[in-house]
Design a protein around this motif. Sequence first.
Motif, PDB file in Angstrom:
ATOM      1  N   TYR A   1      -3.936   0.254 -11.177  1.00 34.35           N
ATOM      2  CA  TYR A   1      -3.042   1.234 -10.684  1.00 34.35           C
ATOM      3  C   TYR A   1      -2.219   0.122 -10.557  1.00 34.35           C
ATOM      4  CZ  TYR A   1      -3.840  -0.331  -6.531  1.00 34.35           C
ATOM      5  OH  TYR A   1      -4.625  -1.651  -5.257  1.00 34.35           O
ATOM      6  N   SER A   2      -0.849   1.527 -10.304  1.00 32.61           N
ATOM      7  CA  SER A   2       0.370   1.526 -10.636  1.00 32.61           C
ATOM      8  C   SER A   2       0.637   1.558  -9.173  1.00 32.61           C
ATOM      9  CB  SER A   2       1.109   1.650 -10.752  1.00 32.61           C
ATOM     10  OG  SER A   2       0.690   1.599 -11.999  1.00 32.61           O
ATOM     11  N   ASN A   3       2.251   1.220  -8.336  1.00 34.85           N
ATOM     12  CA  ASN A   3       2.435   2.129  -7.308  1.00 34.85           C
ATOM     13  C   ASN A   3       3.780   2.758  -7.943  1.00 34.85           C
ATOM     14  OD1 ASN A   3       0.705   0.916  -5.635  1.00 34.85           O
ATOM     15  ND2 ASN A   3       1.878  -1.230  -4.589  1.00 34.85           N
ATOM     16  N   ASP A   4       4.039   4.252  -6.854  1.00 34.94           N
ATOM     17  CA  ASP A   4       5.271   5.049  -7.305  1.00 34.94           C
ATOM     18  C   ASP A   4       5.759   5.843  -6.254  1.00 34.94           C
ATOM     19  OD1 ASP A   4       6.736   6.262  -9.051  1.00 34.94           O
ATOM     20  OD2 ASP A   4       4.561   8.591  -8.998  1.00 34.94           O
ATOM     21  N   TYR A   5       6.667   5.163  -6.423  1.00 36.85           N
ATOM     22  CA  TYR A   5       7.896   5.731  -4.662  1.00 36.85           C
ATOM     23  C   TYR A   5       8.725   7.228  -5.348  1.00 36.85           C
ATOM     24  CZ  TYR A   5       5.432   1.597  -2.645  1.00 36.85           C
ATOM     25  OH  TYR A   5       4.955   0.561  -2.651  1.00 36.85           O
ATOM     26  N   GLU A   6       9.292   8.181  -3.908  1.00 35.22           N
ATOM     27  CA  GLU A   6      10.016   8.866  -4.245  1.00 35.22           C
ATOM     28  C   GLU A   6      11.117   8.301  -3.288  1.00 35.22           C
ATOM     29  OE1 GLU A   6       8.491  12.204  -2.554  1.00 35.22           O
ATOM     30  OE2 GLU A   6       7.051  12.463  -3.799  1.00 35.22           O
ATOM     31  N   MET A   7      12.623   8.233  -4.505  1.00 35.98           N
ATOM     32  CA  MET A   7      13.580   7.434  -3.854  1.00 35.98           C
ATOM     33  C   MET A   7      14.398   8.379  -2.978  1.00 35.98           C
ATOM     34  SD  MET A   7      12.198   4.349  -4.193  1.00 35.98           S
ATOM     35  CE  MET A   7      13.718   3.528  -3.802  1.00 35.98           C
ATOM     36  N   THR A   8      13.913   8.260  -2.036  1.00 34.85           N
ATOM     37  CA  THR A   8      14.958   9.599  -1.147  1.00 34.85           C
ATOM     38  C   THR A   8      14.555   8.935   0.193  1.00 34.85           C
ATOM     39  OG1 THR A   8      12.384  11.392  -1.047  1.00 34.85           O
ATOM     40  CG2 THR A   8      13.999  11.538  -2.736  1.00 34.85           C
ATOM     41  N   ASN A   9      15.098  10.079   1.222  1.00 33.98           N
ATOM     42  CA  ASN A   9      14.508   9.539   2.908  1.00 33.98           C
ATOM     43  C   ASN A   9      13.416   9.995   2.918  1.00 33.98           C
ATOM     44  OD1 ASN A   9      17.324   8.318   3.263  1.00 33.98           O
ATOM     45  ND2 ASN A   9      18.034  10.653   3.937  1.00 33.98           N
ATOM     46  N   ASN A  10      12.341  10.144   3.999  1.00 33.52           N
ATOM     47  CA  ASN A  10      11.155   9.405   3.971  1.00 33.52           C
ATOM     48  C   ASN A  10      10.887   9.901   2.624  1.00 33.52           C
ATOM     49  OD1 ASN A  10      11.918   9.157   6.537  1.00 33.52           O
ATOM     50  ND2 ASN A  10      12.613  11.867   6.722  1.00 33.52           N
ATOM     51  N   GLY A  11      11.293   8.972   1.687  1.00 32.61           N
ATOM     52  CA  GLY A  11      10.176   9.271   0.289  1.00 32.61           C
ATOM     53  C   GLY A  11       8.642   8.774   0.035  1.00 32.61           C
ATOM     54  N   LYS A  12       7.849   9.909   0.086  1.00 34.94           N
ATOM     55  CA  LYS A  12       6.169   8.675   0.027  1.00 34.94           C
ATOM     56  C   LYS A  12       5.875   8.853  -1.428  1.00 34.94           C
ATOM     57  CE  LYS A  12       3.988  12.553   2.324  1.00 34.94           C
ATOM     58  NZ  LYS A  12       3.325  14.236   2.556  1.00 34.94           N
ATOM     59  N   GLY A  13       4.746   7.246  -1.129  1.00 31.71           N
ATOM     60  CA  GLY A  13       4.567   6.381  -1.964  1.00 31.71           C
ATOM     61  C   GLY A  13       2.844   6.844  -2.381  1.00 31.71           C
ATOM     62  N   ARG A  14       2.382   6.623  -3.860  1.00 29.42           N
ATOM     63  CA  ARG A  14       1.204   7.448  -4.730  1.00 29.42           C
ATOM     64  C   ARG A  14       0.942   6.267  -5.003  1.00 29.42           C
ATOM     65  NH1 ARG A  14       1.439  11.800  -8.255  1.00 29.42           N
ATOM     66  NH2 ARG A  14       3.739  10.758  -8.943  1.00 29.42           N
ATOM     67  N   GLN A  15      -0.267   6.198  -5.127  1.00 25.02           N
ATOM     68  CA  GLN A  15      -1.423   4.967  -6.099  1.00 25.02           C
ATOM     69  C   GLN A  15      -1.224   5.913  -7.896  1.00 25.02           C
ATOM     70  OE1 GLN A  15      -4.542   3.333  -4.256  1.00 25.02           O
ATOM     71  NE2 GLN A  15      -3.230   1.941  -2.953  1.00 25.02           N
ATOM     72  N   ILE A  16      -0.613   5.471  -8.850  1.00 22.94           N
ATOM     73  CA  ILE A  16      -1.098   5.866  -9.955  1.00 22.94           C
ATOM     74  C   ILE A  16      -2.096   5.246 -10.966  1.00 22.94           C
ATOM     75  CG2 ILE A  16      -0.266   6.856 -11.684  1.00 22.94           C
ATOM     76  CD1 ILE A  16       0.726   8.331  -9.659  1.00 22.94           C
TER      77      ILE A  16
ATOM     78  N   TYR B   1       1.015  -0.980  -0.410  1.00 19.52           N
ATOM     79  CA  TYR B   1      -0.200   0.457  -0.026  1.00 19.52           C
ATOM     80  C   TYR B   1       1.019   1.137  -0.110  1.00 19.52           C
ATOM     81  CZ  TYR B   1      -3.541   3.308   1.833  1.00 19.52           C
ATOM     82  OH  TYR B   1      -4.198   4.272   2.095  1.00 19.52           O
ATOM     83  N   ALA B   2       1.407   1.624  -1.664  1.00 18.69           N
ATOM     84  CA  ALA B   2       2.063   2.704  -1.448  1.00 18.69           C
ATOM     85  C   ALA B   2       1.999   3.638  -0.730  1.00 18.69           C
ATOM     86  CB  ALA B   2       2.161   3.073  -3.204  1.00 18.69           C
ATOM     87  N   PRO B   3       0.705   4.742  -0.396  1.00 24.08           N
ATOM     88  CA  PRO B   3       0.925   5.645   0.658  1.00 24.08           C
ATOM     89  C   PRO B   3       0.708   5.590   2.186  1.00 24.08           C
ATOM     90  CG  PRO B   3      -1.491   5.933  -0.909  1.00 24.08           C
ATOM     91  CD  PRO B   3      -0.695   3.914  -1.256  1.00 24.08           C
ATOM     92  N   GLY B   4       0.720   4.180   2.492  1.00 25.22           N
ATOM     93  CA  GLY B   4       1.228   4.330   4.168  1.00 25.22           C
ATOM     94  C   GLY B   4       2.680   4.033   4.418  1.00 25.22           C
ATOM     95  N   ARG B   5       3.829   4.354   2.966  1.00 22.61           N
ATOM     96  CA  ARG B   5       5.053   4.274   3.829  1.00 22.61           C
ATOM     97  C   ARG B   5       5.212   5.323   4.505  1.00 22.61           C
ATOM     98  NH1 ARG B   5       9.684   5.438  -0.254  1.00 22.61           N
ATOM     99  NH2 ARG B   5      11.498   4.348   0.759  1.00 22.61           N
ATOM    100  N   PHE B   6       5.764   5.215   5.622  1.00 22.65           N
ATOM    101  CA  PHE B   6       6.243   6.514   6.677  1.00 22.65           C
ATOM    102  C   PHE B   6       5.208   6.645   7.343  1.00 22.65           C
ATOM    103  CE2 PHE B   6       9.723   6.775   3.521  1.00 22.65           C
ATOM    104  CZ  PHE B   6      10.620   5.844   4.152  1.00 22.65           C
ATOM    105  N   ASP B   7       4.088   6.509   7.162  1.00 23.49           N
ATOM    106  CA  ASP B   7       2.921   6.827   7.635  1.00 23.49           C
ATOM    107  C   ASP B   7       2.604   6.447   9.186  1.00 23.49           C
ATOM    108  OD1 ASP B   7      -0.279   6.898   9.169  1.00 23.49           O
ATOM    109  OD2 ASP B   7      -0.714   7.081   7.194  1.00 23.49           O
ATOM    110  N   LYS B   8       2.748   7.418  10.457  1.00 27.18           N
ATOM    111  CA  LYS B   8       2.803   6.364  11.532  1.00 27.18           C
ATOM    112  C   LYS B   8       1.809   5.572  12.140  1.00 27.18           C
ATOM    113  CE  LYS B   8       6.206  10.019  12.929  1.00 27.18           C
ATOM    114  NZ  LYS B   8       6.667  11.059  13.738  1.00 27.18           N
ATOM    115  N   SER B   9       1.045   6.148  11.742  1.00 22.92           N
ATOM    116  CA  SER B   9      -0.158   5.227  12.461  1.00 22.92           C
ATOM    117  C   SER B   9      -0.690   3.472  11.927  1.00 22.92           C
ATOM    118  CB  SER B   9      -1.549   5.889  12.023  1.00 22.92           C
ATOM    119  OG  SER B   9      -1.645   6.092  10.327  1.00 22.92           O
ATOM    120  N   LEU B  10       0.335   3.911  10.568  1.00 31.08           N
ATOM    121  CA  LEU B  10      -0.156   2.392   9.535  1.00 31.08           C
ATOM    122  C   LEU B  10       1.421   0.922   9.753  1.00 31.08           C
ATOM    123  CD1 LEU B  10      -1.746   3.479   6.765  1.00 31.08           C
ATOM    124  CD2 LEU B  10      -2.857   2.273   8.535  1.00 31.08           C
TER     125      LEU B  10
END
Length: 351
Positions: A246-261, A196-205
């Motif tokens: 749909y696809s998964n897209d990630y920012e490849m940086t420290n704490n980079g977010k993920g998105r569903q595209i 679940y890409a949007p859940g990356r670095f989400d503290k609640s998840l």
Amino acid sequence: MKHIKLVDKVTFSFRWFVFLFLLISSNLAINAQITTKKIDTWYLYTEGKSSFQELVPFKDIIASISVFGNPPKSFIEECHQNQIEVYHAVSGDEKSIDSSAKRKIITEEYLRICDTMGYDGIDLDFEALNPQVKEMYSLFLFEISEKLHHAGKKLSQCVGFYNSLYQNDFDHLFYDVKVVSSTCDLIRVMCYDMYYAPGRFDKSLLNRVDCQGVGATSHYPFAKEAMKFWLTYVSSDKLVMGLPAYSNDYEMTNNGKGRQIYGSVPQNVKGVLPAPTWLWFEKINIYTYSDTNDCPHLFYASDERSTESLLHLADELKIQKRGFWHFGSVDPKIWTVTQKWISTARMLPEL
């Protein structure tokens, strides 16, 4: 006289040949009709935007739709006129079923909407409930299935992709797989959100394994594991293999977010999009690229090639039904490979 008898024998043999040919041809036609594969998909109805016209180009290959939203009765009637079953998709949490009184209220509401709107059944999309409610959820399934079936309606259940991770520890599931199998007419296995890409670095998840790291929304070996898990408990004719659109897209940086595209290729690409890399084991394309802000990205594509692999996987497992999350987001190229699969995906009948 011998000549006449010989002619009679030839005529008799020919008639038997024609009879047997017609009989076998009839059986072939019946079996072919039974084994023709179609799509059982999810559909998001948006007031003022959605209409049956969206379904028209694909109406001959759609067996059923599970509708999120509130379409008019005329929409459901148009589906029925084209031999498409319509389920009303509903969701809820532990609080909505934690007492006999609440379960009665929610069941009566489902029956009312099926009766007044003409739905063929209810599709339960209850997700990520507390595992401690398993017994209560089983009661809910027994109660609602009895009422729906008595009214001539059907019950469908959406089940999570992550369930295959717990093959030896059912306490992690909020439902009993055997109860789901015995009460439901359709079981829609959501073979997506592997990550679940949007859940990356989400503290609640942080407790969710599908939010840790980066990865595809689905791929061949994980989908195979999930479907084999359900085939252990459910007959294949009840199972719908839900595929991602749909696809998964990630920012490849420290704490980079993920998105569903909702697309099969990256967006906001700086310069020319590089060619994808095919991962042979996962059977999926990935892209590495930089966006217009020079941020590096890793993109896991749900495209026609990965979809074709999953369609053939379902054939391998002898699963007849496929679906997409969701209908409106399916790429035209994915529809092309799906229609090609449907046109050639008839099983040979047994003689």
